[in-house]
Design an enzyme around this catalytic site. Structure first.
Site, PDB file in Angstrom:
ATOM      1  N   LYS A  34       0.866  -1.016  -0.078  1.00  0.00           N
ATOM      2  CA  LYS A  34       0.108   0.120   0.138  1.00  0.00           C
ATOM      3  C   LYS A  34       0.875   1.317  -0.121  1.00  0.00           C
ATOM      4  CE  LYS A  34      -0.231  -0.366   4.934  1.00  0.00           C
ATOM      5  NZ  LYS A  34      -1.110  -0.848   6.153  1.00  0.00           N
ATOM      6  N   ARG A 130     -10.757  -0.120  14.967  1.00  0.00           N
ATOM      7  CA  ARG A 130     -10.525   0.833  14.002  1.00  0.00           C
ATOM      8  C   ARG A 130     -11.641   0.014  12.895  1.00  0.00           C
ATOM      9  NH1 ARG A 130      -4.802   1.439  10.984  1.00  0.00           N
ATOM     10  NH2 ARG A 130      -5.249  -0.569  10.395  1.00  0.00           N
ATOM     11  N   TYR A 260      17.212  29.576   8.103  1.00  0.00           N
ATOM     12  CA  TYR A 260      15.909  30.188   8.716  1.00  0.00           C
ATOM     13  C   TYR A 260      15.690  29.987  10.288  1.00  0.00           C
ATOM     14  CZ  TYR A 260      14.189  30.058   3.792  1.00  0.00           C
ATOM     15  OH  TYR A 260      13.981  30.240   2.591  1.00  0.00           O
ATOM     16  N   MET A 308      13.381  24.022   2.073  1.00  0.00           N
ATOM     17  CA  MET A 308      12.684  23.277   0.863  1.00  0.00           C
ATOM     18  C   MET A 308      13.777  22.286   0.082  1.00  0.00           C
ATOM     19  SD  MET A 308      10.171  24.211  -1.879  1.00  0.00           S
ATOM     20  CE  MET A 308       8.742  25.320  -1.004  1.00  0.00           C
TER      21      MET A 308
HETATM   22  C1  PLP Z   1      -0.272  -1.710   6.879  1.00  0.00           C
HETATM   23  C2  PLP Z   1      -0.738  -2.933   7.373  1.00  0.00           C
HETATM   24  C3  PLP Z   1      -0.189  -4.217   7.832  1.00  0.00           C
HETATM   25  C4  PLP Z   1       1.238  -4.112   7.648  1.00  0.00           C
HETATM   26  O1  PLP Z   1       1.885  -3.280   8.713  1.00  0.00           O
HETATM   27  P1  PLP Z   1       3.274  -3.448   9.122  1.00  0.00           P
HETATM   28  O2  PLP Z   1       3.513  -3.019  10.337  1.00  0.00           O
HETATM   29  O3  PLP Z   1       3.910  -2.488   8.141  1.00  0.00           O
HETATM   30  O4  PLP Z   1       4.076  -4.728   9.063  1.00  0.00           O
HETATM   31  C5  PLP Z   1      -0.774  -5.299   7.875  1.00  0.00           C
HETATM   32  N1  PLP Z   1      -1.864  -5.438   7.776  1.00  0.00           N
HETATM   33  C6  PLP Z   1      -2.929  -4.290   7.685  1.00  0.00           C
HETATM   34  C7  PLP Z   1      -4.423  -4.495   7.718  1.00  0.00           C
HETATM   35  C8  PLP Z   1      -2.125  -3.155   7.302  1.00  0.00           C
HETATM   36  O5  PLP Z   1      -3.043  -2.140   7.130  1.00  0.00           O
END
Ligand code: PLP
Length: 369
Positions: A34, A130, A260, A308
């Site tokens: 992802k 969640r 800065y 930047m």
């Molecule tokens: C992102 C995610 C993972 C992987 O988590 P890591 O901590 O990067 O290993 C696994 N399961 C779900 C549902 C996730 O959203």
């Protein structure tokens, strides 16, 4: 030409896959890609991950469709599922596995036309609160899915809130709830229920969370999921190395400030290197003075605010000239260390890299040869 780029070490990726598989040898590997493979560039890494893993995991369907478009043919699971009948049809057309985490998504399947043969992961809220159905609702949803003509196979999935904490009571509690549900479903069905629980942290810290499928993300890319255990101690190697070059070197007299806000003042005459990377590339603006930077392979410290397009670095005893190589994180400097200095986690450092940073694949052959 401005030289700020990152290299992706495919040998390190293969190595990390092997380390992860050794942790849970019975589990199949669903590699999380992802957010553009955690900012690494899914287009570059997906072919290798598709070959190394048993399946890929995305958050949204768009990410999965992009992989299909790219020619990835391995199983892909969409872990936030779909939200419309159109998306459900697309998922079927492109043979995507779908999570079902809400009553609304369940309704999509209850109404789906026959013949939409989709592999489904029912997501259980075992305590993270969640996404997911609570166990009582999941029990009913499991039956609804069994009757849906759109469902090919069913699996049970959950996600831990505190797997990165050793001796976490919450993880034990979540695991207990999940296993109780899984057992009830298996007894009712008369067959075992396929499961998926472990993220990177659980893979290294909670052997009891091994299931049919593990879902590592950050560990694949070579960072630690734990605040107090280094990636190296887990046997992981960084896939990404973020690189730039020195573009100027000068001496700042004692008492004068740099950058800065004039936030950093030279305590003595100080050699300062200016490096061609900044928050416009995704280097964290919140990184404070003192954050480690490698120049010519040697540790130096950020001095003054991140701009930047540039950072300024206290060279200390290190000698450097314009054109010299800089590593912001990766090979020789764990991203976890930089993240910790900047008050964040490596996940965020990676995901925040901007398209201005060019990505280059280091093929194994090049590395070994
Ligand atoms: C992102 C995610 C993972 C992987 O988590 P890591 O901590 O990067 O290993 C696994 N399961 C779900 C549902 C996730 O959203």
């Amino acid at each position: 030409m401005r030289e700020t780029w990152l290299t992706l070490d495919t040998a390190a990726l293969r190595h990390n896959v092997a380390v992860i598989r050794r942790q849970m040898p019975q589990a199949r590997l669903l590699a999380m890609v992802k957010a553009d493979a955690y900012g690494h560039g899914a287009a570059m890494l997906a072919p290798l991950l598709a070959e190394q893993a048993d399946a890929l995991g995305t958050a949204f369907i768009d990410e999965a469709l992009a992989l299909r478009e790219q020619g990835v043919r391995s199983p892909i699971a969409v872990l936030e599922g779909v939200f419309t009948t159109q998306e459900l049809a697309l998922a079927r057309q492109h043979d995507l596995q779908l999570a079902v985490h809400s009553p609304e998504q369940l309704a999509l399947f209850a109404q789906a036309p026959a013949g939409a043969q989709i592999a489904v992961w029912l997501k259980v809220n075992s305590g993270m609160n969640r996404l997911g159905l609570r166990p009582v609702e999941a029990l009913k949803a499991w039956r609804v899915l069994a009757q849906s003509p759109a469902v090919k196979t069913r699996g049970l999935l959950t996600h831990f809130a505190t797997a990165d904490e050793l001796d976490s009571r919450q993880t034990v509690q979540q695991l207990g709830r999940f296993r109780a549900l899984q057992q009830a479903l298996a007894e009712a069905d008369g067959v075992p229920v396929s499961d998926s629980l472990a993220n990177s942290a659980a893979i290294f810290a909670h052997a009891a969370a091994a299931g049919a499928w593990m879902r590592p993300g950050i560990a694949l890319y070579g960072s630690s999921p734990f605040a107090h255990r280094s990636a190296e101690s887990l046997g992981l190697r960084p896939v990404m190395t973020l690189r730039s070059r020195v573009i100027a070197v000068h001496t700042v007299p004692a008492g004068e400030a740099v950058g800065y806000g004039a936030s950093w003042v030279a305590a003595r005459d100080t050699r300062i290197a200016v490096v061609a990377i900044g928050y416009g590339d995704g280097y964290p603006r919140h990184a404070p003075s003192g954050t480690p930077v490698l120049i010519n392979g040697q540790r130096c410290q950020l001095a003054g605010r991140v701009s930047m397009d540039m950072i300024t670095v206290d060279l200390g005893q290190v000698t450097a000239r314009p054109g010299d190589p800089v590593v912001l994180w990766g090979d020789g400097l764990p991203a976890d260390e930089v993240a910790s200095a900047a008050g964040t986690i490596s996940y965020e450092l990676f995901c925040r890299l901007t398209p201005r940073v060019q990505r280059h694949l280091l093929a194994d052959e090049i590395l070994n040869g």
